[in-house]
Scaffold this active site. Structure first.
Site, mmCIF file in Angstrom:
data_model
loop_
_atom_site.group_PDB
_atom_site.id
_atom_site.type_symbol
_atom_site.label_atom_id
_atom_site.label_comp_id
_atom_site.label_asym_id
_atom_site.label_seq_id
_atom_site.Cartn_x
_atom_site.Cartn_y
_atom_site.Cartn_z
ATOM 1 N N ARG A 172 0.822 -1.214 0.000
ATOM 2 C CA ARG A 172 0.000 0.000 0.000
ATOM 3 C C ARG A 172 0.862 1.274 0.000
ATOM 4 O O ARG A 172 0.527 2.274 -0.633
ATOM 5 C CB ARG A 172 -0.922 -0.013 1.229
ATOM 6 C CG ARG A 172 -2.069 0.972 1.162
ATOM 7 C CD ARG A 172 -3.039 0.808 2.335
ATOM 8 N NE ARG A 172 -3.505 -0.547 2.517
ATOM 9 C CZ ARG A 172 -4.482 -1.110 1.792
ATOM 10 N NH1 ARG A 172 -5.106 -0.410 0.877
ATOM 11 N NH2 ARG A 172 -4.843 -2.359 2.018
ATOM 12 N N LEU A 183 -5.929 4.461 0.378
ATOM 13 C CA LEU A 183 -4.591 5.032 0.198
ATOM 14 C C LEU A 183 -3.951 5.357 1.547
ATOM 15 O O LEU A 183 -4.638 5.570 2.546
ATOM 16 C CB LEU A 183 -4.685 6.276 -0.691
ATOM 17 C CG LEU A 183 -5.096 5.912 -2.134
ATOM 18 C CD1 LEU A 183 -5.667 7.104 -2.870
ATOM 19 C CD2 LEU A 183 -3.904 5.323 -2.890
ATOM 20 N N ASN A 225 -14.381 12.763 -1.400
ATOM 21 C CA ASN A 225 -14.901 11.426 -1.693
ATOM 22 C C ASN A 225 -16.424 11.478 -1.707
ATOM 23 O O ASN A 225 -17.034 12.287 -1.016
ATOM 24 C CB ASN A 225 -14.431 10.425 -0.636
ATOM 25 C CG ASN A 225 -14.828 8.998 -0.982
ATOM 26 O OD1 ASN A 225 -14.781 8.591 -2.149
ATOM 27 N ND2 ASN A 225 -15.226 8.235 0.019
ATOM 28 N N THR A 226 -17.020 10.610 -2.508
ATOM 29 C CA THR A 226 -18.465 10.401 -2.447
ATOM 30 C C THR A 226 -18.711 8.985 -1.963
ATOM 31 O O THR A 226 -18.034 8.053 -2.383
ATOM 32 C CB THR A 226 -19.152 10.647 -3.806
ATOM 33 O OG1 THR A 226 -20.544 10.329 -3.685
ATOM 34 C CG2 THR A 226 -18.557 9.809 -4.929
ATOM 35 N N HIS A 227 -19.668 8.849 -1.063
ATOM 36 C CA HIS A 227 -19.920 7.546 -0.438
ATOM 37 C C HIS A 227 -21.420 7.234 -0.511
ATOM 38 O O HIS A 227 -22.247 8.098 -0.204
ATOM 39 C CB HIS A 227 -19.455 7.581 1.021
ATOM 40 C CG HIS A 227 -19.622 6.265 1.705
ATOM 41 N ND1 HIS A 227 -18.746 5.226 1.514
ATOM 42 C CD2 HIS A 227 -20.577 5.811 2.559
ATOM 43 C CE1 HIS A 227 -19.156 4.178 2.223
ATOM 44 N NE2 HIS A 227 -20.264 4.513 2.862
ATOM 45 N N THR A 250 -10.622 5.850 6.822
ATOM 46 C CA THR A 250 -11.538 5.679 5.685
ATOM 47 C C THR A 250 -12.981 6.076 6.026
ATOM 48 O O THR A 250 -13.513 5.671 7.061
ATOM 49 C CB THR A 250 -11.518 4.201 5.239
ATOM 50 O OG1 THR A 250 -10.171 3.834 4.997
ATOM 51 C CG2 THR A 250 -12.321 3.996 3.963
ATOM 52 N N ASP A 251 -13.590 6.879 5.163
ATOM 53 C CA ASP A 251 -15.000 7.287 5.263
ATOM 54 C C ASP A 251 -15.318 8.001 6.580
ATOM 55 O O ASP A 251 -16.445 7.920 7.083
ATOM 56 C CB ASP A 251 -15.937 6.069 5.089
ATOM 57 C CG ASP A 251 -15.815 5.436 3.706
ATOM 58 O OD1 ASP A 251 -15.450 6.149 2.760
ATOM 59 O OD2 ASP A 251 -16.076 4.227 3.585
HETATM 60 C C1 GRF Z 1 -20.481 5.211 -6.156
HETATM 61 O O1 GRF Z 1 -21.652 4.784 -5.490
HETATM 62 C C2 GRF Z 1 -19.447 5.614 -5.134
HETATM 63 O O2 GRF Z 1 -19.945 6.313 -4.035
HETATM 64 C C3 GRF Z 1 -18.954 4.251 -4.739
HETATM 65 O O3 GRF Z 1 -18.776 3.593 -5.986
HETATM 66 C C4 GRF Z 1 -19.782 4.077 -6.876
HETATM 67 C C5 GRF Z 1 -19.109 4.517 -8.163
HETATM 68 O O4 GRF Z 1 -19.962 4.410 -9.266
HETATM 69 N N1 GRF Z 1 -17.813 4.310 -3.873
HETATM 70 P P1 GRF Z 1 -19.462 4.680 -10.766
HETATM 71 O O5 GRF Z 1 -18.253 3.783 -11.030
HETATM 72 O O6 GRF Z 1 -19.083 6.125 -10.885
HETATM 73 O O7 GRF Z 1 -20.641 4.334 -11.622
#
Ligand code: GRF
Length: 198
Positions: free
Chosen positions: A66, A94, A108-110, A145-146
């Protein structure tokens, strides 16, 4: 906003990357940890791409290095003069050197309402837990993470008969709106601050 160079980190289908491009987020680089459709989307849009393949760093088993992988990702981002990193379905956790190199510059989007359901299986776990409402979270990424500061969240109801796939797709519809908007707002905030050291 002019001049801010965003790198989007991807591993998957890239539908959120696609939404960012459609919303005119200034994406200068798309970096992947494996071959994936997101790289094709970037290539078709004429965006620079880099593949830092996990397989070259021990793959997905216990032998994964890593630190070395993170070092390479950081080096590549710096070589492209990146100001802001946006993870969009990036499947590798990471290590510290990236967060040292881009302090408060990694988003980040979760697909859940953090702190509920962190981790890679957020949608499955929300469904299995019988949650009536889940959603998505855009946050600053930190070494844990998150767990970084939340910038925005939006709720998505769990519907009767939902499958993981159906629910995740509805959450992603939400992410495709929220993430580009919050990223652009964040860039506007950065533009009022001193330039980050490179
Ligand atoms: C999203 O739901 C993101 O939050 C998650 O993976 C997905 C990515 O989707 N960690 P895509 O590859 O952009 O369609």
């Amino acid at each position: 906003m002019a001049g801010v160079r965003v790198a989007v980190l991807v591993s998957g289908t890239g539908s959120i990357l696609d939404a960012m491009l459609g919303a005119d987020v200034p994406v200068a680089l798309v970096l992947a940890d494996r071959s994936c459709r997101a790289l094709e989307i970037a290539g078709a849009a004429g965006i620079d791409t880099e593949l830092v393949d996990r397989e070259a760093y021990g793959g997905f088993g216990a032998g994964f290095d890593r630190q070395a992988f993170t070092g390479k990702v950081t080096e590549v981002l710096k070589a492209h003069d990146i100001d802001l990193v946006a993870m969009a379905g990036f499947g590798t956790v990471l290590a510290g050197p990236l967060f040292d190199a881009f302090p408060d510059r990694i988003l980040n989007t979760h697909p859940a309402l953090l702190p509920a359901f962190p981790g890679w299986h957020a949608v499955d776990e929300a469904l299995a837990a019988g949650a009536e409402v889940t959603g998505c979270t855009v946050h600053l990424a930190t070494l844990e993470t998150d767990a970084g500061p939340v910038l925005a969240q939006e709720e998505v109801p769990v519907l009767p008969g939902d499958t993981v796939q159906a629910l995740h797709e509805r959450i992603k519809q939400c992410e495709r709106q929220l993430y580009p908007r919050v990223t652009k707002d964040y860039i506007s905030t950065l533009a009022t601050q001193a330039p980050s050291p490179r």
